[in-house]
Each structure stands twice: as C-alpha cells, then as structure tokens.
Design a protein around this motif. Sequence first.
Motif, PDB file in Angstrom:
ATOM      1  N   PRO A   1     -19.677   3.766  12.611  1.00 55.02           N
ATOM      2  CA  PRO A   1     -19.078   3.511  13.991  1.00 55.02           C
ATOM      3  C   PRO A   1     -20.144   3.896  15.076  1.00 55.02           C
ATOM      4  O   PRO A   1     -21.047   4.752  14.775  1.00 55.02           O
ATOM      5  N   LEU A   2     -20.033   3.420  16.304  1.00 51.87           N
ATOM      6  CA  LEU A   2     -21.016   3.672  17.269  1.00 51.87           C
ATOM      7  C   LEU A   2     -21.010   5.190  17.388  1.00 51.87           C
ATOM      8  O   LEU A   2     -21.926   5.743  17.845  1.00 51.87           O
ATOM      9  N   LYS A   3     -19.728   5.651  17.342  1.00 50.14           N
ATOM     10  CA  LYS A   3     -19.757   7.207  17.699  1.00 50.14           C
ATOM     11  C   LYS A   3     -20.598   8.102  16.800  1.00 50.14           C
ATOM     12  O   LYS A   3     -20.761   9.224  17.040  1.00 50.14           O
ATOM     13  N   ALA A   4     -20.799   7.558  15.682  1.00 51.80           N
ATOM     14  CA  ALA A   4     -21.356   8.341  14.738  1.00 51.80           C
ATOM     15  C   ALA A   4     -23.276   8.220  14.764  1.00 51.80           C
ATOM     16  O   ALA A   4     -23.810   8.733  14.101  1.00 51.80           O
TER      17      ALA A   4
ATOM     18  N   PRO B   1     -25.937   8.800  17.447  1.00 49.03           N
ATOM     19  CA  PRO B   1     -26.373   9.614  18.474  1.00 49.03           C
ATOM     20  C   PRO B   1     -26.987   8.752  19.526  1.00 49.03           C
ATOM     21  O   PRO B   1     -27.643   7.809  19.474  1.00 49.03           O
ATOM     22  N   LYS B   2     -27.060   9.496  20.923  1.00 47.57           N
ATOM     23  CA  LYS B   2     -27.332   8.546  21.918  1.00 47.57           C
ATOM     24  C   LYS B   2     -28.894   8.415  22.001  1.00 47.57           C
ATOM     25  O   LYS B   2     -29.339   7.435  22.272  1.00 47.57           O
TER      26      LYS B   2
ATOM     27  N   GLN C   1     -29.300   5.328  19.794  1.00 46.66           N
ATOM     28  CA  GLN C   1     -28.834   4.092  20.646  1.00 46.66           C
ATOM     29  C   GLN C   1     -29.998   3.900  21.809  1.00 46.66           C
ATOM     30  O   GLN C   1     -30.290   2.534  21.925  1.00 46.66           O
TER      31      GLN C   1
ATOM     32  N   SER D   1     -20.020  -2.015  24.033  1.00 43.76           N
ATOM     33  CA  SER D   1     -20.052  -0.784  22.891  1.00 43.76           C
ATOM     34  C   SER D   1     -19.784  -1.620  21.652  1.00 43.76           C
ATOM     35  O   SER D   1     -20.304  -1.156  20.727  1.00 43.76           O
ATOM     36  N   LYS D   2     -18.712  -2.575  21.607  1.00 50.09           N
ATOM     37  CA  LYS D   2     -18.381  -2.969  20.289  1.00 50.09           C
ATOM     38  C   LYS D   2     -19.634  -3.937  20.141  1.00 50.09           C
ATOM     39  O   LYS D   2     -20.088  -4.429  18.804  1.00 50.09           O
TER      40      LYS D   2
ATOM     41  N   GLU E   1     -22.289  -1.749  18.655  1.00 46.42           N
ATOM     42  CA  GLU E   1     -22.093  -1.184  17.340  1.00 46.42           C
ATOM     43  C   GLU E   1     -22.566  -2.252  16.232  1.00 46.42           C
ATOM     44  O   GLU E   1     -22.837  -2.052  15.086  1.00 46.42           O
TER      45      GLU E   1
ATOM     46  N   ASN F   1     -27.268  10.651  12.554  1.00 48.54           N
ATOM     47  CA  ASN F   1     -27.237  12.159  13.163  1.00 48.54           C
ATOM     48  C   ASN F   1     -28.345  12.827  12.787  1.00 48.54           C
ATOM     49  O   ASN F   1     -28.878  13.874  13.644  1.00 48.54           O
TER      50      ASN F   1
END
Length: 742
Positions: free
Chosen positions: A85-88, A90-91, A94, A171-172, A175, A204
């Motif tokens: 998932p995108l939340k996994a 890190p910025k 990205q 965001s989707k 991802e 990460n």
Amino acid sequence: MSEARRKAAPPRRHKRHWAVRVLGWLTALGCLGIILGTAAFFIIYQKTRIPDGNVAFEANTSTVTWANGTRPMGTFYDQNRTSVPLKAIPKRVQDAILAAEDRTFWTNPGISPQGMARAAFNIARGEQLQGGSTITQQYVKIMYLTQERTASRKFKELFIATKLSRQQDKSKTLEGYLNTIYFGEGAYGISAAGEAYFRKPDPNKLTVPEAAFLATVLNNPTLFDIDVKANHPRILQRYRYVLDGMRLSGTITEAEQTKYAKALPKLNKKPKSNKYKGTSGFLLDMVRRELLKRGYSEQEIESGGYKIVSTFDYDLQQKMVTAATERRPQKRDNLHVGMAAVKPGTGQLVAMYGGPDFLKNQINWATAKARPGSTFKPFAVAAAIDEEWNPWERNLQGDSPIEVQGQEFNNEFSHDYGVVDLVDATKDSVNTAFYDLVDKQMENGPSKLVDAAEKAGIPKTTVLEKGRENPATVLGPDPYASPVDMANAYATFAAEGKQVELHTIKSITDRKGKVVWEDKKLPVKQAFEPRTAQWVNFILSKVVEDGTGDGAKKLDQPAAGKTGTAGGVGFEHRKADAACGGCKAGTDTLTSWWTGYTTTMSTAVIYRAGTIGESDLDPYSKDPAFFGGNWPLKTWMAFMEPALDGVSETEFTEPPEDELEDSPKPPPPTDTPKSPPPATNTPTPTNTPPPTTNSPPPNTNTPKPPETPPTKTPGRPTITFPTGDPDPEDPPPGEGGGGGGQ
C-alpha cells in the motif's frame, strides 16, 4: 457644359488585397477547426470507458526455442512482484520517483501537453512514438493498454489518462504505478526492485541514494543497466538529476544532495535466475541482447508473449560444448575457451561456447573482444587482392628486422625468410612481409586493412578505427575482435564475399501468431568481389596444406584458416615490468587463436587465461609458447569433425585459371631462410628454422625472447612464436610452422 457644372465623380472603391481575404478565410477555418476539435474531444471523452485492469500484464511469457522451432531453449519470464500500500512506501521513495518521472504529478491533468506535441511531431515524421510523459499515462499503458507503438494506442492512452486523472484519486494512481512499473532485473514494482538491487523488499528500509538509484533505472532499464560498464556515466548523470529534483521539492537539503551525488549507492543484487544456468545461459543472454538491439524493451521481452526461434542448432551446440570442455589442456585453472560457429552466407550463429556456467561467470569468452594477432592477416590479403596484387610475385621482405615509421619489427626468433610472395608469407605467417605489404608498399595500407576487416564483418569500434594510423594493425595487437566476430568475418570469405549481419534470432512471433520479424529479410551484401574471396580461400587453404595450421588436414574436408597469437605482458607480471622499465615486454602469450572454415561452416577458437583473460597462457602448454596451431586447432578439430560428419564435401571455387598458371618459381639461393644465430647468453632463442621435412621438433627448453607489442614500445622488436612441439598424444606435424603471431 462647362467644366464647373459637371457632376462630381463618385469616390473610387478600393478592392481588398487577396492576401487579406485568404487570411480571413484561414482564420475562420481555424476557428471552425478549434470548435469541431473541441467538440470531438468532448464526444470522445464522454464515450471513453476506463477498461478493466490488463491481466495480460501479469504474465505473457516470452519463450525461446532452438533453431528447429520446437525444442525449448528457455524463457525470459522472471516476473517478481509484491504489491504494497502507498502508506507503506515512505515519502522519500515516492518523491524520488516523482523527481525522476513526473515532477508535476500532483497538479497536472494526467497528460502532458508537451508530450502530446512531441507525439504529434513524431507521428508526422513517421517515427516511433515516445513513451507516456506523465506517471498517469505510463500507468494507463501498463494496466489498460499494450506496449505497441501506434498512433491509435497513443490517443487511447491520452483520453483514458485524462479521464482517470479526473475520476480517480491521485494517491491511488501513484500506488498502482509504484506496484506495476518495471525496474529491470525481472522486478515489477518498488518492493521487488528493492529486493532485486539491494535485498530490501521493504521500501521503508531504502535509503535516499537507493531510492534515487531505483528511480534512475526505471526510466529505461536497458539504457541504465548497471551490469553494462559503458552505461555507468549516464547512470550517474541521471542519478544526480533525480537528487536535484528531490532537493527542489524539499525532500533533501543541498548538503545532502552534494553528499549523495558523489557516487552511486553500493548494490547488493540477487543472484540471476536459474534459467541462465549452464552453457545455454550465454545463448539466452545473446538472444535477449539482440531483442534489445532490435527495439524491444525489457518489459516486452519479459512479458510480451513472444515466441523467439533462435539460430542455435541443438546438436551442433552439444558437439561444441563437448569439444570445449574435453579437448583442452590438462591444466585448466583460470584457462578459458571461447568458440563460435557461423553458417557462411547466412550470418546465423549456429553454436557458441562462452563459458561453463553463465551464473558463475558472466564474461562471455566468445563475445569478449581480444587481440586477434595474426588472424587479422587475411584482411590484409583481401585488401591486397582488391588492389590487384600478384600473389605469386616475390616482392615482400621476409627478413628481420624491418623498419616502419622509425621502429624496428622482427619475425619470430628474428628468423629470416628472404624475399617471399603473398602465398608463402601467409602460409608461414611472416610478420615482416605483412609489415612490408601493409605499411610500406600499399598506399594507406593500414586504413585499407581496416576497411577490409569491417567489410568482412568485424564490427566498427573506436579501437579498430585507431588502427588506421597504427603501423602494427596487421598483427592485431589491440582488442579488435571476438571469436563470434572472427567466425562471421571468415564466413564472408567462405561464401565468396557475401556478408550478412551476424545474428542469433531466426524469427519472432507475437502472441497473436503474427510473425513480426524474420532473418530472411536481412540484406545479403557482396562485401568482396568473388575473385578476392576465392584468392583468400586459396591462400588460407595453403595454411592448412603445409603451413602453420596443417593439423586441420585431418578434417578430411577442404578447409582454410589462420593461426594467431598475441604477445604482451601478463596481468600478474605488469608490476614487475613497470619496475624494470619494460624488461618483460612481450614475454607472455595473451591470446591464442585458430579460425578455420569449410564452405559450410566457419568456426573460431580462442584461448585466454586469468580472471580477466589477461594472464600468460604459456604455463598451460608444453610448447615454448601457447601456439594457435596446437590447442586452439585441436579444440576446433574436436568440434568440426563431428559437426561435419555426413556433410557432403565441397571444394572452394578456385581463382581464375589464368592467374593460377602464374605459379611460383623456385627462389634463388639468396632467398633461402637463414639459420638463427648460435646460442648465447642473450635472451634470443636458438631454435632451428621451421623444418621443411618431418624433422624433430625444436628444443622446448630454448628460452623465449622478449617481445614487445609494436604499438606499445617503439624501437623494440616484436617477437612472436612458431608452432612448437606437438602434444605427446599427437604425431609430429609435417611442418613446424614459422611465422610470427601464430
């Protein structure tokens, strides 16, 4: 009526200029076009539907077969993908991707007007379309469309990208992109890429430099393939571009950018897939490289669903592997064999031995460039025949030394042959005769030699082009060619001057069953006049009959060929050589060759030693040096005899009869070879001249003289070696051989 009472004439009306009228019409038409175009855009936009995800993206395996089209050789499918998932992610990771691929991702409408203009311009010029400019476009192409480069696919991509950007959260889209984009090494998505390059499947754990490197390679995994040394400068440049984008976005500071930009991060790559295991791994790798050369992307190769029929013949390949692994010296540590066989007149590489296991050592000794030594002399023969040189005329200096551009060059052991003709100069590989021919008697000889080599099929390289100004080019002192190159170049002579681009693919069929490429369409060039090729074949057949390659007479087929060795300073001796000011120059044999052919098969064999192929070969042989007429020829015979078993014997076409009638006359007494000087304490060897009968071989305990590659140390003689003592298991040859660079 008086003049005063006349009625005044009405004012004259001026007609508008035609250009103004045309401009008005064009403006009106332009406005109408804009209105219609806008209307068409909205109509098409409204009718555009975002299709289901392209499941074909997951795994359309591309397969490779042997030349018969049915026996599988292997596959290119090695897809490694793990979605996160995108939340996994890190910025910093990205931002690295956005800095590399789409710096306006969060604000653009999903398409790039500049990209659209570039695509339209390319279409107008009839060129291939560029890839999607934005991340949204790239994602659309991967998930919903195909990899084909057509205008219709490009316009579909633009409409779907625009609609997706309006209907789906950015965001989707990001991802999905980060989980599907191809990074090379069989890795789809950021998790698989981290594992492939750094053994870090968790995004990460990726550092800023590692993230920037991954963002670099995804732009073009072929162009930025880290395994290709020539790519390193452009990889570093692109990597620094990514870091600069990260600085501009505020992800890293200027100090961090300066620190990270000094060098690429250290890689920790996963081992290659087992599909490349063994000797066939080299063949698969060559097919893959040719697909890249022909415009197929890494992603298309991995999952395009193609069926590729290779040129490699299964039975011939097994025979070559047997020859390369069994018919070689007993001492084998760090000894390398490279072999290649080409079918004359076709350019097809039908068998190749690059090493025992691609996974253990990915240096392909059949494609690695090396010093060809005297195997380069046939190109001088071809250049001379093109210049109407009389092969029978005794006008070439066979004695040592010869002076060229203020430098002195010698034959092996400073042996003297007297005045010789081109036939004997080639048969006995007389260095001084070829220096005389190329560097003194032919106008612009070195350049014509290079022209002949390139016409025959030796690839044009910077090193070879420099040979146009090099007085030693005819002895191949620099890495001009590989066994694959030499096999194809000699095949040009076997095919009476017809040359076809060397290749490893017979045909490519797409997943719909359509043949999209086949080698039948490759052009056949008449590189040399048939007469020139006939003379080269005739002269090189004399090398087999009673010259330095007479061991090939056992083939029981009409054959021609040339031996070659290249001397220098082995890698392990270079420090000592530097310390003593070049005292070891030329004492080692760095490459040893035999390239021979019949009318149906051209095969080259090279021997090299050491981790990088730059060590001394001589300790691997009982001969005074590792001669081309010994182990390279034996390995060649071990392949060619079974390879040609059952193949009809075909004679080479002879040169014009009237030219053959001008046969050589017995040389006068003054032209007879002189004996070398008696033994002294100097390093000059004392072996006898090459025998003209079945006399005993020369003394193998004779010390070897220093040798200097002509281009390295001006003023020192170049010493190369004749065919030496035969291996105990073989009968003594009829001729000991004699010329330099054998």
